[in-house]
Design an enzyme around this catalytic site. Structure first.
Site, short mmCIF file in Angstrom:
data_model
loop_
_atom_site.label_atom_id
_atom_site.label_comp_id
_atom_site.label_asym_id
_atom_site.label_seq_id
_atom_site.Cartn_x
_atom_site.Cartn_y
_atom_site.Cartn_z
N ASP A 1 25.12 50.33 19.35
CA ASP A 1 24.36 50.52 20.58
C ASP A 1 24.67 51.85 21.25
O ASP A 1 23.84 52.39 21.98
CB ASP A 1 24.67 49.39 21.59
CG ASP A 1 23.93 48.10 21.27
OD1 ASP A 1 22.90 48.14 20.58
OD2 ASP A 1 24.39 47.04 21.73
N HIS B 1 46.86 61.39 19.49
CA HIS B 1 46.75 61.55 20.94
C HIS B 1 45.95 60.38 21.52
O HIS B 1 46.52 59.31 21.71
CB HIS B 1 46.12 62.92 21.22
CG HIS B 1 46.14 63.32 22.66
ND1 HIS B 1 45.96 64.61 23.07
CD2 HIS B 1 46.30 62.59 23.77
CE1 HIS B 1 46.03 64.66 24.40
NE2 HIS B 1 46.24 63.45 24.84
N TYR C 1 15.40 48.99 25.68
CA TYR C 1 16.43 48.25 26.40
C TYR C 1 16.43 48.71 27.85
O TYR C 1 16.18 49.87 28.14
CB TYR C 1 17.79 48.52 25.76
CG TYR C 1 18.94 47.77 26.41
CD1 TYR C 1 19.32 46.52 25.93
CD2 TYR C 1 19.62 48.31 27.48
CE1 TYR C 1 20.37 45.83 26.52
CE2 TYR C 1 20.67 47.62 28.08
CZ TYR C 1 21.05 46.38 27.59
OH TYR C 1 22.09 45.70 28.17
N HIS D 1 38.80 61.21 29.80
CA HIS D 1 39.93 61.18 28.87
C HIS D 1 40.82 60.03 29.32
O HIS D 1 41.26 59.99 30.46
CB HIS D 1 40.68 62.50 28.95
CG HIS D 1 41.95 62.55 28.15
ND1 HIS D 1 42.05 62.03 26.88
CD2 HIS D 1 43.16 63.09 28.43
CE1 HIS D 1 43.28 62.23 26.42
NE2 HIS D 1 43.97 62.87 27.34
N HIS E 1 43.82 56.79 27.90
CA HIS E 1 44.74 56.35 26.85
C HIS E 1 44.62 54.84 26.71
O HIS E 1 45.61 54.13 26.66
CB HIS E 1 46.17 56.77 27.17
CG HIS E 1 46.36 58.25 27.15
ND1 HIS E 1 45.99 59.04 28.20
CD2 HIS E 1 46.83 59.11 26.20
CE1 HIS E 1 46.25 60.31 27.91
NE2 HIS E 1 46.77 60.38 26.71
#
Lengths: 249, 249, 249, 249
Positions: B121, B172, B230, B96, B98
């Protein structure tokens, strides 16, 4: 180590992509061709730049497209590089990045107009944007077809890849090239700076127009061709570029 | 130290949030679950990244939500992580942050359309944005309800959290996840870059449209699933990711 | 050295302004008041941050506004700080920067609406923008009047400086404050990040609306006041803040 | 070494262009004149900043424009510097960069309005933008004519180069000047910051208007002229500037 010099040069150019932040993670690759030996060297796929060694650089046959040295898988974009080396015999190095400003123009599907002298110093006209690939081109031989669409654009518009050392692939990202892998990365830096400034210029003046042809001529030809007078003579920037690619900082 | 390996991995992932500037101050956290042991490890609340040690990482029971190791208070977002581990049994790590570009999309209340290959991708479609939480959801069990609203969005739209490894919570910020705490942070970096480029692409071309489904398929499936080609084989990026999470630079 | 601890703290806070790039050159200053001693310490005028020493920090009488320690001229903004310490007895530290995103809002003459939780965590409502100063206010006692206009705004709109720890002075730049000089600089960092994200959110969605009051309440009160549950208890962030202001990295 | 002190100062100023990222690659140059000796020193053309030594700095006769010391070719912009030193006898140092925000204003063909105090502290009015050069001016003596167009603009609009220490050349980039090469680079930093903030202010408020004349007067005259009270007395910033140009960090 086979092709030691070539692989060292390509390793240094790839690390430079990371050092100057032209790609995050492993989102970029650089290669260089040795036309006498008939091979080009390229970054392995999905390997971090800061741990990259010359031994890990893959070497590919220009004739067959097969790997001739290196144990790792070469970049998934190898077929694009191969096609460009075949289509553009004038070029010696290629860089593919996802630098954010240039990639934004590619995603917007727009060529970058020449709004100033920084652009004109390196790109003798707009930085073109290819058409999108078709479903068929994407579903089979995608990376090869990426190279084909670039070459098609230059052919159809009679562009000289030495005069326009880069392109935006629509919905994808930029490719640049030059006289070495190092120079291709330099051109990727220039393209990113040009892309960023052009976007800001449009935001400041939605009616901004490209520079006059005579300004474009002046700036481009001041650095390139027989009448160039920028730098210290010889191949432009050569002395410094070579120093750098040997690890000089 | 109990759960030493898990806590070391989570400590490294949290420090990476700071190193790559996905959050200022203490505005981000990463966790990783050990489903066999029935616990997950998470950053303590309000502690700076550069002083963070494995001993300070909190360990939480997946069954009860109670802290089972660590003396500090766990992240105030612990209930969100807990709910996501329960709702998405396929995932092993959560981040998480910001980060500014992704947070701007979240504050704008907009999903990020897929405008290019860098997006395709990693995210097999738009990065979704949840509905805003209601007053009731915010006033009681806010962090738990944040997890619920995320899971609700994925359920209602039949999204696979392995194919869309992240989300924007309206007003948020982003949450991302993956096969480890480290991979969740990698996905947070990718999301930030994608968010930034998409915003610039819209500014350059207000009529920009998302990529064709066949381009999305090609790029996503080139890196994920049985036909992926890849990287160096195995779990994508695994070799490098593991090196890094052990402190290799 | 007189007031050694205070001057060391103020020196560290000023150097932090530079380290986190809240001002170029000498475009910022931080101060801290010792209300028991009746003085505050502030950066000298026009001195670079990286050479700044505690001995160079000026100490000013809160009663008279006269310098009581330090040989250099205090910041030209000293009268603004002095007035804010007198008008806002709740605050202990002040920072004045010209961080680019916050300064752009100030130059645009706009308060920053609360568009998300990062804003709500620190500012319990919009970050206000003062009215422009009049010709008379500018021509005499300009710096004092800057402080007066800030205090007037908070008074007229019944804002609590503890709940809104910062302001934009129209056509000028931000001032922030807090429980220490260090905390004031932290709030300046937060303001810059909030300003940057809010500008991007408006660009992505011109119709974006501020968060609901209940989300603002939740996030602000999660970190502040009797019911706060973020961090490790005690003054929010206190443990870490103190470490840092003693030079810990 | 001839002109050792002058060349050391110019070398330090050029390296500062790189350190503070006012130009990528070799896209900038700084010079300083010694009017008593009748020479100015300037960066050689196309040489990287990080390898630059005082010995490599070119020295040019102010009377003839010929190189009088140094083995490398001087900057291709030497004729512009020469003309500015002749046209503006008040100035001692010049910097030419392609910093992105200032260059975007130049490419947009717009003067930068004074929207705030950071601008007013250094530029006593808008930062002007020249007219584009004509075809004739570009095709012969381009760099000299760049200097002429700048001087023409200041003459026609009765601008004092000490009060407006910089200009944008349309479709090109900024030139700044000052009391030394170092101060010219400082002014280039200020111009870049001002350009960046002004662009953001316009995006936030398309109706933003320039500051009142009395605010412009106050801020400019607080730092410049007989009544200045910013800093520690003497030439503004002189003490610190000199330290820095001697390599102090």
């Amino acid at each position: 180590m086979q092709y030691q010099n070539l692989r060292e040069r390509v390793c240094a150019a790839n690390r430079e992509i990371d050092r100057v932040r032209l790609a995050i993670l492993t989102w970029g690759n650089a290669s260089e061709v040795d036309r006498l030996s008939g091979v080009f060297a390229i970054k392995p796929s999905g390997v971090d730049y800061d741990a990259l060694t010359p031994e890990e650089i893959s070497v590919i046959s220009l004739a067959s497209g097969e790997k001739v040295a290196g144990v790792l898988n070469p970049s998934s974009d190898t077929a694009t590089h191969l096609h460009l080396y075949r289509a553009f015999p004038q070029i010696t190095g290629i860089a593919h990045t996802h630098s954010p400003a240039a990639t934004a123009w590619a995603q917007a599907g727009r060529a970058i107009p020449c709004y100033g002298t920084t652009h004109a110093d390196t790109f003798y006209g707009p930085v073109p944007c290819t058409r999108p690939l078709t479903c068929e081109e994407i579903e089979s031989a995608y990376e090869l077809n990426t190279g084909r669409v670039i070459a098609e654009h230059f052919h159809m518009h009679s562009l000289n890849p030495l005069e326009i050392p880069g392109v935006l692939v629509a919905a994808h990202a930029p490719f640049t090239w030059g006289a070495s892998a190092w120079q291709a990365v330099i051109n990727a830096r220039i393209l990113e700076e040009v892309a960023r400034i052009a976007a800001s210029a449009e935001a400041l003046n939605p009616g901004v127009t490209p520079v006059d042809q005579f300004l474009l001529d002046k700036h481009y030809l001041r650095k390139h061709g027989a009448a160039a007078y920028y730098g210290q003579g010889g191949d432009p920037g050569d002395r410094i570029v070579n120093d750098k690619s040997r690890g000089h900082r």
